[in-house]
Design a protein around this motif. Structure first.
Motif, PDB file in Angstrom:
ATOM      1  N   LEU A   6       0.866  -1.187   0.000  1.00 24.00           N
ATOM      2  CA  LEU A   6       0.000   0.000   0.000  1.00 24.00           C
ATOM      3  C   LEU A   6       0.900   1.234   0.000  1.00 24.00           C
ATOM      4  CD1 LEU A   6      -3.160   0.286   2.289  1.00 24.00           C
ATOM      5  CD2 LEU A   6      -2.182   2.133   0.943  1.00 24.00           C
ATOM      6  N   GLY A   7       1.051   1.837  -1.167  1.00 24.91           N
ATOM      7  CA  GLY A   7       1.939   2.986  -1.290  1.00 24.91           C
ATOM      8  C   GLY A   7       1.164   4.290  -1.305  1.00 24.91           C
ATOM      9  N   LEU A   8       1.487   5.169  -0.364  1.00 20.45           N
ATOM     10  CA  LEU A   8       0.904   6.519  -0.375  1.00 20.45           C
ATOM     11  C   LEU A   8       2.032   7.550  -0.286  1.00 20.45           C
ATOM     12  CD1 LEU A   8      -2.319   6.052   1.837  1.00 20.45           C
ATOM     13  CD2 LEU A   8      -2.231   6.475  -0.619  1.00 20.45           C
ATOM     14  N   VAL A   9       3.089   7.276  -1.036  1.00 20.19           N
ATOM     15  CA  VAL A   9       4.229   8.182  -1.110  1.00 20.19           C
ATOM     16  C   VAL A   9       3.844   9.318  -2.077  1.00 20.19           C
ATOM     17  CG1 VAL A   9       6.651   8.351  -1.831  1.00 20.19           C
ATOM     18  CG2 VAL A   9       5.834   6.276  -0.701  1.00 20.19           C
ATOM     19  N   PRO A  10       4.214  10.572  -1.752  1.00 14.83           N
ATOM     20  CA  PRO A  10       3.868  11.676  -2.667  1.00 14.83           C
ATOM     21  C   PRO A  10       4.806  11.732  -3.872  1.00 14.83           C
ATOM     22  CG  PRO A  10       4.900  12.540  -0.686  1.00 14.83           C
ATOM     23  CD  PRO A  10       4.819  11.062  -0.498  1.00 14.83           C
ATOM     24  N   GLY A  11       4.928  10.701  -4.576  1.00 14.22           N
ATOM     25  CA  GLY A  11       5.761  10.609  -5.772  1.00 14.22           C
ATOM     26  C   GLY A  11       7.122  10.046  -5.445  1.00 14.22           C
ATOM     27  N   ALA A 313       6.917   1.074  11.720  1.00 15.09           N
ATOM     28  CA  ALA A 313       5.648   0.501  12.187  1.00 15.09           C
ATOM     29  C   ALA A 313       4.628   0.438  11.047  1.00 15.09           C
ATOM     30  CB  ALA A 313       5.098   1.336  13.351  1.00 15.09           C
ATOM     31  N   LEU A 314       4.591   1.474  10.213  1.00 16.38           N
ATOM     32  CA  LEU A 314       3.658   1.480   9.079  1.00 16.38           C
ATOM     33  C   LEU A 314       4.055   0.413   8.062  1.00 16.38           C
ATOM     34  CD1 LEU A 314       3.164   5.327   8.429  1.00 16.38           C
ATOM     35  CD2 LEU A 314       1.693   3.813   9.771  1.00 16.38           C
ATOM     36  N   ARG A 315       5.358   0.323   7.792  1.00 20.07           N
ATOM     37  CA  ARG A 315       5.843  -0.652   6.806  1.00 20.07           C
ATOM     38  C   ARG A 315       5.542  -2.090   7.233  1.00 20.07           C
ATOM     39  NH1 ARG A 315       9.980   0.776   2.934  1.00 20.07           N
ATOM     40  NH2 ARG A 315      10.176   3.036   2.823  1.00 20.07           N
ATOM     41  N   LEU A 316       5.588  -2.318   8.547  1.00 18.73           N
ATOM     42  CA  LEU A 316       5.265  -3.668   9.046  1.00 18.73           C
ATOM     43  C   LEU A 316       3.864  -4.084   8.614  1.00 18.73           C
ATOM     44  CD1 LEU A 316       6.436  -4.224  12.731  1.00 18.73           C
ATOM     45  CD2 LEU A 316       6.850  -5.665  10.718  1.00 18.73           C
ATOM     46  N   ARG A 317       2.990  -3.084   8.469  1.00 19.53           N
ATOM     47  CA  ARG A 317       1.611  -3.366   8.046  1.00 19.53           C
ATOM     48  C   ARG A 317       1.391  -3.095   6.567  1.00 19.53           C
ATOM     49  NH1 ARG A 317      -2.415  -3.058  12.227  1.00 19.53           N
ATOM     50  NH2 ARG A 317      -1.430  -3.247  14.263  1.00 19.53           N
ATOM     51  N   GLY A 318       2.481  -2.875   5.854  1.00 23.08           N
ATOM     52  CA  GLY A 318       2.392  -2.763   4.397  1.00 23.08           C
ATOM     53  C   GLY A 318       2.224  -1.355   3.856  1.00 23.08           C
ATOM     54  N   LEU A 319       2.146  -0.365   4.739  1.00 25.30           N
ATOM     55  CA  LEU A 319       1.925   1.010   4.274  1.00 25.30           C
ATOM     56  C   LEU A 319       3.234   1.797   4.204  1.00 25.30           C
ATOM     57  CD1 LEU A 319       0.035   3.459   3.605  1.00 25.30           C
ATOM     58  CD2 LEU A 319      -0.074   3.891   6.068  1.00 25.30           C
ATOM     59  N   VAL A 320       3.424   2.496   3.089  1.00 21.93           N
ATOM     60  CA  VAL A 320       4.571   3.397   2.986  1.00 21.93           C
ATOM     61  C   VAL A 320       4.066   4.809   2.682  1.00 21.93           C
ATOM     62  CG1 VAL A 320       6.807   3.854   1.887  1.00 21.93           C
ATOM     63  CG2 VAL A 320       6.000   1.497   2.129  1.00 21.93           C
TER      64      VAL A 320
END
Ligand SMILES: *Cc1c(COP(=O)(O)O)cnc(C)c1O
Length: 364
Positions: A6-11, A313-320
């Motif tokens: 789940l990527g929510l990186v601003p580019g 902690a976010l990455r552990l749950r798949g979010l970046v």
């Protein structure tokens, strides 16, 4: 992590599967085939529509920094003066870049959580008399969106070129190149357009071409050789056909959706992101929601967290998500909801993870 779940990186943002297919075709030589120049022309027309301009459009290979440099080097001569209107890192960066190439530069600065003040710009312009005024539409690190109309009018009245970095806003919100008197407008491929960081798009006004001809800069990032492409089918280097085709897919998909609908989708994703942030008690970085960009949300880091700990902690749950730079490093994090990520369901899933991570620590 090679692929974000789940990527929510601003580019760079996630590249949709249908766009990735562009890299499965073994295109021929962009230098030799008329098909390539036809595609280039079609993309120019679509970009004109998207950015609301009748002026010319130049599409080069290379990531957006190549045109931040190329725009400055092409239109200015050593000894010229540049006024950088800055409410953030990218805005200030223009002054540093200008100085590095022998341009005199001044900054009209505002706090990173606020917008530049046009009155201060007017004052600086009449004193400093710049040949170019630069501004950044969406200051991606700060999450703010600077109104361009008045700045464009100031530039026009002072007979200065108006260069605008809309790398992270163009396509997600109206940019109005002609209406805002933008002489050189800069857009990257890895933000709203949801391509890899491989292409850069510049709008160039007639006034800008006059300055570019006068400056006569030559170099890999020079604009001048692109003046008559594709009518004159000659490129200064071999172009990236796969990316050019991917750009066509991306622009066509925005047109199919409807520009207004695409802009509205960005606004909805942004509003949802900020509402969910508010509900879980994280504070928006910009002074108020009215000045926020629809493409990215910047929040203060939640209390009691370092960026490294939060990110892990976010990455552990798949979010970046995005961290930050300069004086915003460690203090502000960002959620990118531009292009393929301007999706309410995706934002809701991401913010749910943020909420869970915060709650978990509170109850520990
Ligand atoms: C992304 C971006 C650029 C290009 O910078 P990179 O860090 O190389 O991706 C330039 N300007 C703005 C406002 C951007 O958001």
């Amino acid at each position: 992590m090679k692929e974000y779940s789940l990527g929510l990186v601003p580019g760079p943002v996630s590249v949709p599967r249908k766009i990735r297919e562009a890299w499965l075709t073994d295109f021929g030589s962009s230098d030799l085939e008329s098909d390539f120049f036809e595609l280039y022309g079609k993309n120019q027309a679509l970009v004109q529509k998207l950015l609301e301009t009748k002026e010319s459009v130049v599409i080069t290979s290379g990531e957006a920094m190549s045109i931040l440099w190329g725009g400055l080097k092409s239109a200015l001569k050593p000894g010229d003066r540049l006024l950088a209107v800055a409410g953030g890192l990218f805005g200030e960066g223009f002054a540093d870049m200008a100085k590095a190439i022998g341009i005199e530069a001044e900054i009209v600065a505002s706090e990173y959580d606020s917008l530049p003040d046009p009155r201060k710009v007017r004052e600086a312009v009449s004193r400093f008399r710049p040949q170019m005024i630069t501004a950044v539409h969406c200051e991606t690190p700060s999450g703010t969106l600077t109104p361009l109309k008045e700045l464009g009018e100031i530039a026009r009245q002072a007979d200065a070129l108006f260069l605008v970095d809309f790398v992270s806003s163009g396509g997600g919100v109206a940019v109005g190149v002609d209406e805002n008197h933008i002489d050189i407008g800069l857009l990257g491929s890895q933000k709203v357009l949801s391509l890899p960081p491989s292409l850069s798009i510049s709008t160039v006004s007639g006034r800008a071409w006059d300055a570019i001809k006068k400056a006569n800069y030559s170099g890999y990032d020079a604009y001048l050789p692109w003046r008559s492409v594709p009518e004159v089918p000659f490129l200064p280097y071999t172009h990236d056909w796969q990316s050019m085709y991917a750009l066509h897919l991306s622009l066509s998909s925005i047109m199919e959706e409807g520009m207004e609908n695409a802009f509205a989708r960005h606004s909805r994703a942004a509003a949802l992101c900020r509402k969910l942030g508010r509900e879980m008690g994280i504070r928006l970085f910009p002074v108020n929601e009215d000045i926020c960009s629809p493409t990215v949300s910047a929040f203060y880091m939640p209390e009691g967290w370092t960026w490294a700990e939060f990110d892990a902690a976010l990455r552990l749950r798949g979010l970046v998500v995005g961290g930050n730079y300069g004086r915003l490093a460690e203090r502000v994090f960002r959620v990118g909801h531009m292009g393929s990520q301007a999706d309410e369901a995706l934002v809701a899933r991401g913010m749910e993870i943020v909420k869970n991570v915060l709650e978990e620590k509170r109850t520990r």
